[in-house]
Scaffold this motif. Structure first.
Motif, PDB file in Angstrom:
ATOM      1  N   ALA A 182       0.818  -1.213   0.000  1.00 37.95           N
ATOM      2  CA  ALA A 182       0.000   0.000   0.000  1.00 37.95           C
ATOM      3  C   ALA A 182       0.852   1.264   0.000  1.00 37.95           C
ATOM      4  O   ALA A 182       0.315   2.371   0.023  1.00 37.95           O
ATOM      5  CB  ALA A 182      -0.926  -0.011   1.214  1.00 37.95           C
ATOM      6  N   GLY A 183       2.161   1.102  -0.016  1.00 34.86           N
ATOM      7  CA  GLY A 183       3.054   2.251  -0.057  1.00 34.86           C
ATOM      8  C   GLY A 183       3.426   2.811   1.308  1.00 34.86           C
ATOM      9  O   GLY A 183       4.025   3.879   1.402  1.00 34.86           O
ATOM     10  N   VAL A 184       3.080   2.099   2.362  1.00 35.68           N
ATOM     11  CA  VAL A 184       3.400   2.532   3.720  1.00 35.68           C
ATOM     12  C   VAL A 184       4.772   1.971   4.100  1.00 35.68           C
ATOM     13  O   VAL A 184       5.020   0.783   3.894  1.00 35.68           O
ATOM     14  CB  VAL A 184       2.326   2.026   4.711  1.00 35.68           C
ATOM     15  CG1 VAL A 184       2.678   2.409   6.136  1.00 35.68           C
ATOM     16  CG2 VAL A 184       0.955   2.543   4.319  1.00 35.68           C
ATOM     17  N   PRO A 185       5.651   2.802   4.648  1.00 34.03           N
ATOM     18  CA  PRO A 185       6.948   2.265   5.075  1.00 34.03           C
ATOM     19  C   PRO A 185       6.762   1.197   6.154  1.00 34.03           C
ATOM     20  O   PRO A 185       6.054   1.411   7.133  1.00 34.03           O
ATOM     21  CB  PRO A 185       7.668   3.490   5.664  1.00 34.03           C
ATOM     22  CG  PRO A 185       6.978   4.671   5.073  1.00 34.03           C
ATOM     23  CD  PRO A 185       5.546   4.247   4.861  1.00 34.03           C
ATOM     24  N   ALA A 186       7.367   0.055   5.940  1.00 33.22           N
ATOM     25  CA  ALA A 186       7.287  -1.061   6.880  1.00 33.22           C
ATOM     26  C   ALA A 186       8.551  -1.898   6.717  1.00 33.22           C
ATOM     27  O   ALA A 186       9.146  -1.930   5.640  1.00 33.22           O
ATOM     28  CB  ALA A 186       6.047  -1.914   6.602  1.00 33.22           C
ATOM     29  N   PRO A 187       8.961  -2.585   7.772  1.00 30.48           N
ATOM     30  CA  PRO A 187      10.170  -3.423   7.674  1.00 30.48           C
ATOM     31  C   PRO A 187       9.998  -4.553   6.656  1.00 30.48           C
ATOM     32  O   PRO A 187       8.893  -5.065   6.464  1.00 30.48           O
ATOM     33  CB  PRO A 187      10.311  -4.016   9.082  1.00 30.48           C
ATOM     34  CG  PRO A 187       9.468  -3.172   9.965  1.00 30.48           C
ATOM     35  CD  PRO A 187       8.385  -2.612   9.115  1.00 30.48           C
ATOM     36  N   ASP A 188      11.109  -4.905   6.008  1.00 33.18           N
ATOM     37  CA  ASP A 188      11.111  -6.077   5.133  1.00 33.18           C
ATOM     38  C   ASP A 188      11.027  -7.340   5.975  1.00 33.18           C
ATOM     39  O   ASP A 188      11.570  -7.392   7.086  1.00 33.18           O
ATOM     40  CB  ASP A 188      12.397  -6.138   4.300  1.00 33.18           C
ATOM     41  CG  ASP A 188      12.465  -5.048   3.252  1.00 33.18           C
ATOM     42  OD1 ASP A 188      11.407  -4.618   2.768  1.00 33.18           O
ATOM     43  OD2 ASP A 188      13.589  -4.626   2.928  1.00 33.18           O
ATOM     44  N   VAL A 189      10.381  -8.352   5.466  1.00 35.01           N
ATOM     45  CA  VAL A 189      10.351  -9.664   6.116  1.00 35.01           C
ATOM     46  C   VAL A 189      11.317 -10.559   5.350  1.00 35.01           C
ATOM     47  O   VAL A 189      11.146 -10.796   4.162  1.00 35.01           O
ATOM     48  CB  VAL A 189       8.931 -10.268   6.112  1.00 35.01           C
ATOM     49  CG1 VAL A 189       8.956 -11.687   6.658  1.00 35.01           C
ATOM     50  CG2 VAL A 189       7.981  -9.391   6.918  1.00 35.01           C
ATOM     51  N   TYR A 190      12.356 -11.010   6.033  1.00 33.92           N
ATOM     52  CA  TYR A 190      13.341 -11.888   5.410  1.00 33.92           C
ATOM     53  C   TYR A 190      12.938 -13.344   5.499  1.00 33.92           C
ATOM     54  O   TYR A 190      13.225 -14.126   4.597  1.00 33.92           O
ATOM     55  CB  TYR A 190      14.716 -11.704   6.057  1.00 33.92           C
ATOM     56  CG  TYR A 190      15.278 -10.311   5.908  1.00 33.92           C
ATOM     57  CD1 TYR A 190      15.399  -9.718   4.661  1.00 33.92           C
ATOM     58  CD2 TYR A 190      15.670  -9.590   7.020  1.00 33.92           C
ATOM     59  CE1 TYR A 190      15.915  -8.444   4.527  1.00 33.92           C
ATOM     60  CE2 TYR A 190      16.196  -8.313   6.893  1.00 33.92           C
ATOM     61  CZ  TYR A 190      16.317  -7.749   5.641  1.00 33.92           C
ATOM     62  OH  TYR A 190      16.817  -6.484   5.521  1.00 33.92           O
ATOM     63  N   ALA A 191      12.293 -13.712   6.604  1.00 34.34           N
ATOM     64  CA  ALA A 191      11.877 -15.096   6.814  1.00 34.34           C
ATOM     65  C   ALA A 191      10.866 -15.123   7.946  1.00 34.34           C
ATOM     66  O   ALA A 191      10.846 -14.230   8.792  1.00 34.34           O
ATOM     67  CB  ALA A 191      13.082 -15.972   7.170  1.00 34.34           C
ATOM     68  N   VAL A 192      10.030 -16.153   7.937  1.00 30.40           N
ATOM     69  CA  VAL A 192       9.028 -16.282   8.993  1.00 30.40           C
ATOM     70  C   VAL A 192       8.632 -17.746   9.122  1.00 30.40           C
ATOM     71  O   VAL A 192       8.687 -18.504   8.154  1.00 30.40           O
ATOM     72  CB  VAL A 192       7.787 -15.401   8.694  1.00 30.40           C
ATOM     73  CG1 VAL A 192       7.074 -15.846   7.430  1.00 30.40           C
ATOM     74  CG2 VAL A 192       6.832 -15.333   9.875  1.00 30.40           C
ATOM     75  N   ASN A 193       8.275 -18.136  10.332  1.00 26.04           N
ATOM     76  CA  ASN A 193       7.626 -19.414  10.564  1.00 26.04           C
ATOM     77  C   ASN A 193       6.595 -19.206  11.671  1.00 26.04           C
ATOM     78  O   ASN A 193       6.317 -18.068  12.046  1.00 26.04           O
ATOM     79  CB  ASN A 193       8.635 -20.534  10.878  1.00 26.04           C
ATOM     80  CG  ASN A 193       9.371 -20.375  12.185  1.00 26.04           C
ATOM     81  OD1 ASN A 193       8.993 -19.573  13.049  1.00 26.04           O
ATOM     82  ND2 ASN A 193      10.446 -21.119  12.351  1.00 26.04           N
ATOM     83  N   ARG A 194       6.038 -20.247  12.193  1.00 23.25           N
ATOM     84  CA  ARG A 194       4.983 -20.114  13.219  1.00 23.25           C
ATOM     85  C   ARG A 194       5.499 -19.561  14.545  1.00 23.25           C
ATOM     86  O   ARG A 194       4.702 -19.167  15.386  1.00 23.25           O
ATOM     87  CB  ARG A 194       4.315 -21.457  13.458  1.00 23.25           C
ATOM     88  CG  ARG A 194       3.497 -21.932  12.295  1.00 23.25           C
ATOM     89  CD  ARG A 194       2.955 -23.337  12.557  1.00 23.25           C
ATOM     90  NE  ARG A 194       2.313 -23.838  11.368  1.00 23.25           N
ATOM     91  CZ  ARG A 194       1.000 -23.976  11.254  1.00 23.25           C
ATOM     92  NH1 ARG A 194       0.218 -23.667  12.248  1.00 23.25           N
ATOM     93  NH2 ARG A 194       0.491 -24.412  10.140  1.00 23.25           N
ATOM     94  N   GLU A 195       6.801 -19.540  14.717  1.00 21.69           N
ATOM     95  CA  GLU A 195       7.374 -19.121  16.000  1.00 21.69           C
ATOM     96  C   GLU A 195       8.139 -17.813  15.960  1.00 21.69           C
ATOM     97  O   GLU A 195       8.294 -17.162  16.988  1.00 21.69           O
ATOM     98  CB  GLU A 195       8.304 -20.219  16.522  1.00 21.69           C
ATOM     99  CG  GLU A 195       7.605 -21.536  16.756  1.00 21.69           C
ATOM    100  CD  GLU A 195       8.602 -22.657  17.019  1.00 21.69           C
ATOM    101  OE1 GLU A 195       9.822 -22.398  17.054  1.00 21.69           O
ATOM    102  OE2 GLU A 195       8.139 -23.793  17.196  1.00 21.69           O
ATOM    103  N   ALA A 196       8.643 -17.426  14.792  1.00 26.05           N
ATOM    104  CA  ALA A 196       9.518 -16.257  14.726  1.00 26.05           C
ATOM    105  C   ALA A 196       9.384 -15.514  13.409  1.00 26.05           C
ATOM    106  O   ALA A 196       9.074 -16.102  12.369  1.00 26.05           O
ATOM    107  CB  ALA A 196      10.968 -16.677  14.929  1.00 26.05           C
ATOM    108  N   LEU A 197       9.645 -14.221  13.488  1.00 28.86           N
ATOM    109  CA  LEU A 197       9.621 -13.320  12.333  1.00 28.86           C
ATOM    110  C   LEU A 197      10.988 -12.653  12.241  1.00 28.86           C
ATOM    111  O   LEU A 197      11.492 -12.147  13.233  1.00 28.86           O
ATOM    112  CB  LEU A 197       8.521 -12.277  12.532  1.00 28.86           C
ATOM    113  CG  LEU A 197       8.409 -11.144  11.529  1.00 28.86           C
ATOM    114  CD1 LEU A 197       7.974 -11.666  10.170  1.00 28.86           C
ATOM    115  CD2 LEU A 197       7.402 -10.116  12.041  1.00 28.86           C
ATOM    116  N   VAL A 198      11.595 -12.703  11.058  1.00 32.85           N
ATOM    117  CA  VAL A 198      12.899 -12.078  10.844  1.00 32.85           C
ATOM    118  C   VAL A 198      12.700 -10.912   9.894  1.00 32.85           C
ATOM    119  O   VAL A 198      12.167 -11.060   8.818  1.00 32.85           O
ATOM    120  CB  VAL A 198      13.906 -13.079  10.225  1.00 32.85           C
ATOM    121  CG1 VAL A 198      15.269 -12.420  10.073  1.00 32.85           C
ATOM    122  CG2 VAL A 198      14.007 -14.345  11.046  1.00 32.85           C
TER     123      VAL A 198
END
Length: 78
Positions: free
Chosen positions: A62-78
């Motif tokens: 949507a054009g809103v500044p937000a962190p990039d997601v490098y990796a994710v699983n059910r327990e952690a977000l990178v």
């Protein structure tokens, strides 16, 4: 070293060189990791990492500044 940091490094396909605990997460644990190849990231737990990753992508789309997601699983977000 730190289970969350090790998990983040594994999700990014790298080897952990350094971990720094971060404060501020009332619902989440947060750490900053540095991998052997120099990549850096924030790794966090939370009640719904997969949903949070989708939300961050929707914000970016949507054009809103937000962190990039490098990796994710059910327990952690990178």
């Amino acid at each position: 070293m730190n289970a969350l940091a090790e998990q983040g490094a594994a999700l990014m396909g790298g080897k952990l060189r350094h971990v720094q605990p971060l404060g501020g997460g009332s619902l989440s644990a947060l750490v900053r990791i540095v991998l052997e190849d120099g990549r850096e990231a924030i790794v966090k737990t939370g009640p719904a990492p997969l949903a949070e990753a989708r939300m961050l992508k929707a914000l970016q789309d949507a054009g809103v500044p937000a962190p990039d997601v490098y990796a994710v699983n059910r327990e952690a977000l990178v």
